[in-house]
Design a protein around this motif. Structure first.
Motif, short mmCIF file in Angstrom:
data_model
loop_
_atom_site.label_atom_id
_atom_site.label_comp_id
_atom_site.label_asym_id
_atom_site.label_seq_id
_atom_site.Cartn_x
_atom_site.Cartn_y
_atom_site.Cartn_z
N ALA A 1 -5.42 87.14 38.90
CA ALA A 1 -4.73 88.12 38.14
C ALA A 1 -5.74 88.06 36.79
O ALA A 1 -5.44 89.16 36.15
N LEU A 2 -6.28 86.72 36.00
CA LEU A 2 -7.12 87.03 35.52
C LEU A 2 -8.11 88.24 35.20
O LEU A 2 -8.77 88.84 34.95
N GLY A 3 -8.49 87.91 36.99
CA GLY A 3 -9.71 88.77 37.12
C GLY A 3 -10.08 90.42 37.20
O GLY A 3 -10.18 91.11 36.95
N GLY A 4 -7.95 90.50 37.31
CA GLY A 4 -7.70 91.75 38.15
C GLY A 4 -7.44 92.04 36.54
O GLY A 4 -6.34 93.14 36.27
N SER A 5 -7.29 91.72 35.15
CA SER A 5 -6.98 91.39 34.05
C SER A 5 -5.36 92.29 33.53
O SER A 5 -5.05 92.39 32.93
N ASP A 6 -4.78 91.17 34.78
CA ASP A 6 -3.52 90.84 34.50
C ASP A 6 -2.89 89.96 33.70
O ASP A 6 -2.40 89.37 34.01
N ALA A 7 -2.51 89.89 32.29
CA ALA A 7 -2.45 88.64 31.55
C ALA A 7 -0.91 88.51 32.33
O ALA A 7 -0.57 86.69 32.24
N GLY A 8 -0.40 89.24 32.30
CA GLY A 8 1.68 89.26 32.52
C GLY A 8 1.53 88.14 33.88
O GLY A 8 2.10 87.54 34.14
N ALA A 9 0.57 88.44 34.69
CA ALA A 9 1.13 88.19 36.16
C ALA A 9 0.91 86.49 36.29
O ALA A 9 1.29 85.76 36.61
N ALA A 10 -0.47 86.50 35.03
CA ALA A 10 -1.08 84.78 35.28
C ALA A 10 0.33 84.32 34.61
O ALA A 10 0.61 82.92 34.97
N ARG A 11 0.75 84.40 33.47
CA ARG A 11 1.72 84.20 32.62
C ARG A 11 3.05 83.85 33.87
O ARG A 11 3.56 82.46 33.90
N LEU A 12 3.24 84.94 34.99
CA LEU A 12 4.51 84.27 35.61
C LEU A 12 4.40 83.61 36.77
O LEU A 12 4.65 82.36 36.36
N VAL A 13 2.80 83.55 36.80
CA VAL A 13 2.87 82.64 38.02
C VAL A 13 2.54 81.29 37.13
O VAL A 13 3.05 80.70 38.13
N ALA A 14 2.34 80.90 36.22
CA ALA A 14 2.15 79.58 34.89
C ALA A 14 3.48 79.30 35.04
O ALA A 14 3.25 77.83 35.41
N TRP A 15 4.43 80.10 34.67
CA TRP A 15 5.60 78.93 34.03
C TRP A 15 6.20 78.50 35.93
O TRP A 15 7.38 77.96 36.29
N ARG A 16 6.06 79.97 36.54
CA ARG A 16 7.34 79.68 38.27
C ARG A 16 6.77 78.65 38.93
O ARG A 16 7.10 77.27 39.33
N VAL A 17 5.17 77.75 38.96
CA VAL A 17 4.45 77.01 39.51
C VAL A 17 5.09 75.82 38.54
O VAL A 17 4.97 74.37 39.17
N ALA A 18 5.27 75.95 37.39
CA ALA A 18 5.84 74.05 36.31
C ALA A 18 7.10 74.67 36.83
O ALA A 18 7.27 72.81 37.15
N ARG A 19 7.41 75.25 37.28
CA ARG A 19 9.19 74.67 37.51
C ARG A 19 9.24 74.28 39.56
O ARG A 19 10.15 73.18 39.55
N TRP A 20 8.64 75.23 40.41
CA TRP A 20 8.50 74.56 41.08
C TRP A 20 7.61 73.56 41.30
O TRP A 20 8.11 72.13 42.00
N GLY A 21 6.95 72.64 40.58
CA GLY A 21 6.48 71.17 40.31
C GLY A 21 7.62 70.34 39.42
O GLY A 21 7.27 69.03 40.49
N LEU A 22 8.34 70.79 38.81
CA LEU A 22 9.48 69.83 38.64
C LEU A 22 10.12 69.69 39.21
O LEU A 22 10.25 68.75 39.55
N VAL A 23 11.02 70.83 40.58
CA VAL A 23 11.31 70.13 41.89
C VAL A 23 11.25 69.30 42.75
O VAL A 23 11.54 68.59 43.33
N ALA A 24 9.61 69.92 42.86
CA ALA A 24 9.22 69.08 44.02
C ALA A 24 8.83 67.68 43.41
O ALA A 24 8.66 66.24 44.20
N GLY A 25 8.49 67.37 42.24
CA GLY A 25 8.73 65.74 41.49
C GLY A 25 9.80 64.93 41.92
O GLY A 25 10.11 63.56 41.89
N VAL A 26 10.57 65.88 41.14
CA VAL A 26 12.15 65.08 41.74
C VAL A 26 12.38 64.53 43.12
O VAL A 26 13.41 64.05 43.06
N GLY A 27 12.50 65.99 44.02
CA GLY A 27 12.46 65.14 45.08
C GLY A 27 11.76 64.23 45.73
O GLY A 27 12.28 63.10 46.50
N PHE A 28 10.74 63.68 45.51
CA PHE A 28 9.40 62.96 46.24
C PHE A 28 10.30 61.91 44.98
O PHE A 28 10.22 60.21 46.22
N ALA A 29 10.25 61.86 43.95
CA ALA A 29 11.44 60.75 43.06
C ALA A 29 12.66 60.07 44.36
O ALA A 29 12.37 59.33 44.60
N ALA A 30 13.31 60.98 44.31
CA ALA A 30 14.89 60.62 45.20
C ALA A 30 14.07 60.38 47.01
O ALA A 30 14.41 58.73 46.98
#
Length: 443
Positions: A297-326
């Motif tokens: 995304a940054l190579g293609g000069s699309d800052a919006g897409a880069a930010r969208l990916v950033a917070w989406r993967v943060a949410r996925w990481g939180l869900v996965a972490g909670v699942g592993f803890a369980a």
């Protein structure tokens, strides 16, 4: 979101899922083999398992260069891929592989030369040191193969090739996982049989990745070394190596502290660390997908897409972490017994378990944002926050646990503090603007 924006978002999610699943399969293969290997060796006895733990920590130290031949290659190749330069992206893989071979051969020589003093330094007693040295001297021979595999994963992820790495890594590690128990028990090689199986996996995996690289480079960029690209990769690699060195100083301090607490403690610590590595690498599958997509995304000069990916993967990481803890909480009384039949080792595993369970949700977010910032090439910040967490939180608590007899609980409290320091720093960084740098492989 507009109607035009929805298909783009859906396509981004599909790419993220495809890359995550691919990375998950690749990352799960290696720790799955190590978990099998730990279980095989664990039933030889606590001393052999302790030796494997010490030697495994030393091998991890020597593979710190794998950080930049893998993650650095992913970031640079992804930017070229996003800019429409597939030839330049493959060239990054060629030069990373040259680096992997050269550095790997040099590290083998150093490892063999210093095997005895290094294992003695880390081990708590002479018997553990002898076991660690015997395993390490064989396993280190496979280090060039380890680095070639890491470089291969790096350039393929940068080009968003999701299937080949999975096939290669699964084949190599499946063969090795089958060979390990046969070499350890029926063949009578004991602990050394585990190391031979480890080297076999690296030979098979590196050969398959080299074949794939040759086919890709033949029509795009050739296979000759290119000093300019290698120099640029080394510049990026400096901060990644320093970052990884900070990790290893902290983890080696933990292994050394546990070893000096007793054979049962270091054996339990080895079980915990192998499970931690397994969970961490699975969480890292989302991070690796983020590296590729953020870089593109940054190579293609699309800052919006880069930010969208950033917070989406943060949410996925939180869900996965909670699942592993369980899952870890549910297996509290069962999982340690799969790796050791020693009551003392199982009892020590119960000491570290609450910290292990508690850190996982935060770890999920940390690993996700790791991928975002490495994919953006923001490696100087990643270096700094890791050094702060490792040297000002993790390592001091390890030493304090040894000095004041806190036991394994103190060592794993240090790891939890390390995760929390990085969580605070990386969330603050991602909320800002400094990591959003647009254009080709400037990282």
């Amino acid at each position: 979101m507009t109607a035009a924006g929805q298909p783009a978002a859906d396509a981004s999610t599909r790419r993220l899922l495809a890359l995550t699943v691919s990375a998950f399969a690749v990352l799960a293969a290696e720790p799955s083999y190590l978990l099998i290997d730990t279980a095989v060796v664990g039933h030889l006895g606590a001393r052999q398992l302790a030796g494997l733990g010490v030697a495994g920590a030393l091998m991890s130290l020597l593979t710190i260069v794998g950080t930049f031949v893998e993650y650095g290659t992913t970031a640079r190749a992804a930017r070229w891929f996003g800019a429409g330069r597939t030839d330049a992206a493959v060239a990054e893989g060629v030069q990373a592989t040259w680096l992997a071979v050269g550095i790997g051969v040099a590290v083998v020589a150093l490892g063999e030369l210093f095997a005895a003093p290094l294992t003695s330094l880390l081990a708590g007693d002479a018997a553990t040191a002898r076991a660690a040295e015997s395993w390490f001297r064989i396993a280190v021979i496979g280090l060039p193969g380890v680095l070639v595999v890491l470089a291969g994963n790096g350039w393929m992820r940068g080009l968003q090739r999701t299937r080949e790495p999975v096939r290669i890594v699964l084949v190599a590690n499946a063969l090795s996982a089958a060979a390990s128990p046969l070499l350890v028990y029926p063949a009578g090689l004991g602990l050394e049989g585990s190391a031979v199986a480890n080297v076999g996996a690296q030979i098979v995996g590196s050969a398959l990745f080299l074949g794939a690289l040759r086919r890709a480079a033949r029509t795009r960029c050739g296979l000759r070394p290119d000093r300019a690209i290698i120099r640029a990769q080394v510049v990026l690699g400096r901060d990644l190596i320093v970052r990884e060195a900070a990790f290893q100083v902290a983890f080696l301090t933990a292994a050394g502290a546990a070893s000096r607490m007793g054979a049962a403690q270091v054996a339990a610590h080895q079980i915990g660390m192998q499970l931690w590595t397994f969970m961490a690498l699975l969480l890292d599958s989302v991070a690796i997908a983020a590296q590729s997509l953020v870089g593109a995304a940054l190579g293609g000069s699309d800052a919006g897409a880069a930010r969208l990916v950033a917070w989406r993967v943060a949410r996925w990481g939180l869900v996965a972490g909670v699942g592993f803890a369980a899952l870890l909480a549910a297996g509290w009384l069962v999982v340690p017994r799969l790796f050791s039949s020693s009551p003392d080792v199982v009892a020590q595993a119960s000491v570290l378990w609450p910290w292990f369970v508690g850190m996982m949700p935060a770890a999920g977010v940390v690993f996700a944002l790791d991928g975002v910032l490495i994919g953006a090439g923001d490696v100087a910040f990643m270096r700094t926050i890791t050094i702060v967490g490792a040297l000002l939180a993790f390592a001091p608590l390890n030493l304090a646990a040894l000095h004041w007899h806190w036991g394994l609980g103190g060592v794993w409290a240090g790891m939890t503090a390390f995760i929390l320091v990085r969580l605070v720093g990386m969330v603050a960084r991602t909320r800002g603007e400094r990591w959003v740098v647009l254009g080709g492989a400037s990282c």
